[in-house]
Design an enzyme around this catalytic site. Structure first.
Site, PDB file in Angstrom:
ATOM      1  NE  ARG A   1      -2.743   1.037   3.549  1.00 43.78           N
ATOM      2  CZ  ARG A   1      -3.676   1.163   4.510  1.00 43.78           C
ATOM      3  NH1 ARG A   1      -4.931   1.465   4.175  1.00 43.78           N
ATOM      4  NH2 ARG A   1      -3.367   0.976   5.773  1.00 43.78           N
TER       5      ARG A   1
ATOM      6  CG  ASP B   1      -4.492   2.689  11.060  1.00 43.09           C
ATOM      7  OD1 ASP B   1      -5.473   3.381  11.413  1.00 43.09           O
ATOM      8  OD2 ASP B   1      -4.556   1.866  10.129  1.00 43.09           O
TER       9      ASP B   1
END
Length: 562
Positions: A161, A445
């Site tokens: 990613r 996160d």
């Protein structure tokens, strides 16, 4: 190295990653695509302003023919992506890379984005660790002397990613302008590893974050076509799964699949960023758009059910994988009762996803892999996926996607306090270089921190009340910050003072920054070099586009008329 490029920092492994050949490749991508990126970022800002003025997202009339044409399909699953029933996510730190490869998951999402703090040492180390993992030479010895090695007979397929289109790489300047973080992460991985991955029966695969429109997907597709041409690898070798984690992308899911169809590997229900996007888009639209405590926002909320079911329908209609959302719980041997209770909740969540037709789902910790696998095994059996299961029973309902009024729950004092604490604790760790942090048994996160700070901002500006009848005000939040401060370790070496200042800036002031990562990078992780504000280069000052957004790329099949 081309004298147009200036690298403003150094890190261990940099010479191995930023070779002259790799930088020449990045420069070609930058010259070809930077102006397009800036155009798309301007469109984002205009759309965001329109929402603030009362507009709402909707299905596009201009792309109706794409949605109504039932004949097109995405490419069949690429090698290693046929079975994705369990995907583990995490930053590309050396120990965590080894743990992910040993986890038993089918896919490892190697994250350069929300689970990675963009310190230069992390940017470089991620690329070094990817090279070593792919070539089966990765090992790690902890400061305590513990050795970590890959021991699994079968390791997960690696899917990287990169950073989103909105993020710059301010340590690599071209003619004084930062490169795109997305193109740096993508370009370095594909340049160094594509041939090796192909030789090992896989390919360069990606997760694409933060897309807000099908034109942003089109730009990625153009990047893939050009990169494959420059690297002399077959067109369609690169595959990408798009995270549907913005409300605008939810209205363009089939169009996104269409734009990427030769390179598409499906869509993912990026639940946490999706909630953040909803709050951001409607933060000033009144009480009916105010959501309850983050802990109460489950996937059974009606607007989240509409989002996930319509995602499965769109994917399976086009032969694409539908991947479920993150299970963020962190198991702990110190609290077996809480762990057992949480694992039961994870099992129920994954069973719901499998029952809804998803082909796989995410976990944040190796201890959740078995729970997720068992839930999908119960539905899939020996079949690798559910691509043959149509969800035509699901209505395509735009109103349901943005109807927040039926969301159950309330705002509580504990929810407000938790948002403030998590926001500050996460940003302190992020400033020190840690992008994925266990806080109170949950893996936090950037996406979950965005929800926390955005809810606080929205509650203040809508004069929301907590369940005890008190209004959420800036002063009340400042008092909670002061109360929490005593519990933070303010000894030398941590960055709590900066984290508190950053939280106050992004959650308690009048101005609402679009991303905490932008605000944090510009204020605390910059290098002092004067340059245009991130994402603000006017279109008229950008170089002429080489690939118009509304025209096909050379060597690529023409798109059907919208």
């Amino acid at each position: 190295m081309d004298d147009r490029i200036r690298i403003t920092d150094t890190a261990e492994g940099q010479d191995r990653v930023l070779t002259d050949e790799a930088m020449a490749f990045l420069l070609q991508l930058h010259d070809r695509f930077e102006a397009s990126r800036q155009q798309l970022l301007q469109i984002r800002r205009k759309r965001r302003a329109a929402f603030a003025d009362g507009d709402s997202p909707r299905f596009l009339e201009s792309t109706r023919r794409i949605r109504e044409d039932g004949s097109w399909r995405v490419a069949p699953p690429a090698p290693g992506l046929e079975d994705r029933r369990v995907e583990i996510t995490g930053p590309i730190e050396r120990k965590m890379t080894i743990n992910a490869l040993n986890s038993g998951a089918k896919v490892w999402l190697a994250d350069c984005e929300d689970a990675s703090s963009p310190l230069w040492r992390n940017v470089i180390a991620s690329q070094v660790n990817l090279q070593d993992a792919i070539r089966e030479r990765i090992a790690f010895t902890s400061p305590q002397g513990k050795d970590y090695r890959v021991t699994a007979a079968e390791t997960p397929t690696i899917v990287v990613r990169p950073r989103g289109w909105h993020l710059d790489e301010h340590r690599i300047l071209v003619d004084g302008v930062p490169m795109s973080g997305a193109l740096v992460d993508f370009g370095l991985h594909v340049f160094h590893n594509a041939d090796e991955l192909i030789a090992r029966g896989r390919g360069p695969y990606f997760y694409l974050p933060k897309l807000e429109s099908h034109t942003e997907a089109r730009l990625w597709n153009e990047v893939f076509v050009v990169a494959q041409h420059l690297l002399v690898i077959p067109q369609g070798t690169i595959r990408a799964t798009v995270l549907i984690e913005t409300i605008t992308a939810a209205f363009e899911m089939e169009e996104i699949l269409f734009e990427l169809r030769e390179h598409s590997a499906g869509l993912n229900a990026g639940r946490w960023d999706y909630l953040f996007s909803m709050i951001k888009a409607f933060r000033l639209r009144g009480p009916e758009f105010v959501l309850p405590d983050r802990s109460q926002l489950t996937m059974t909320a009606p607007f989240m059910r509409a989002y996930t079911e319509q995602l499965v329908r769109a994917c399976h209609r086009r032969g694409a994988h539908a991947i479920g959302g993150m299970a963020a719980f962190v198991p702990s041997a110190k609290d077996p009762v809480a762990t057992e209770r949480a694992l039961a909740a994870v099992a129920a969540d994954k069973a719901r996803e499998a029952g809804d037709g998803f082909d796989g789902s995410w976990v944040a910790h190796p201890g959740l892999v078995a729970t997720c696998r068992e839930a999908f095994d119960a539905v899939l059996g020996a079949q690798p996926n559910q691509l043959g299961r149509s969800r035509e029973d699901v209505p395509v309902d735009g109103a349901a996607l943005i109807d927040l009024s039926t969301t159950p729950g309330e705002i509580t004092e504990q929810g407000l306090r938790s948002n403030i604490e998590i926001g500050i604790r996460y940003m302190e760790a992020w400033l020190r270089g840690h992008g994925a942090v266990a806080i109170h048994s949950l893996m936090e996160d950037a996406a979950t921190a965005e929800i926390s700070r955005s809810q606080v901002w929205q509650w203040i500006h809508n004069e929301s009340t907590t369940s005890d009848g008190r209004i959420v005000t800036r002063d009340r939040c400042l008092a909670l910050v002061d109360d929490l401060r005593a519990g933070f370790d303010l000894a030398p070496g941590n960055r709590f003072r900066e984290a508190i200042a950053l939280f106050r800036e992004i959650a308690l002031e009048e101005t609402y920054p679009a991303f905490l990562t932008l605000a944090g990078t510009e204020r605390y992780l910059g290098d002092g070099i004067e340059r245009p504000t991130t994402g603000s280069i006017p279109v008229q000052d950008a170089p002429e586009r080489l690939i118009p957004l509304d025209q096909p790329v050379e060597g690529e099949p023409e798109r059907a008329a919208a």
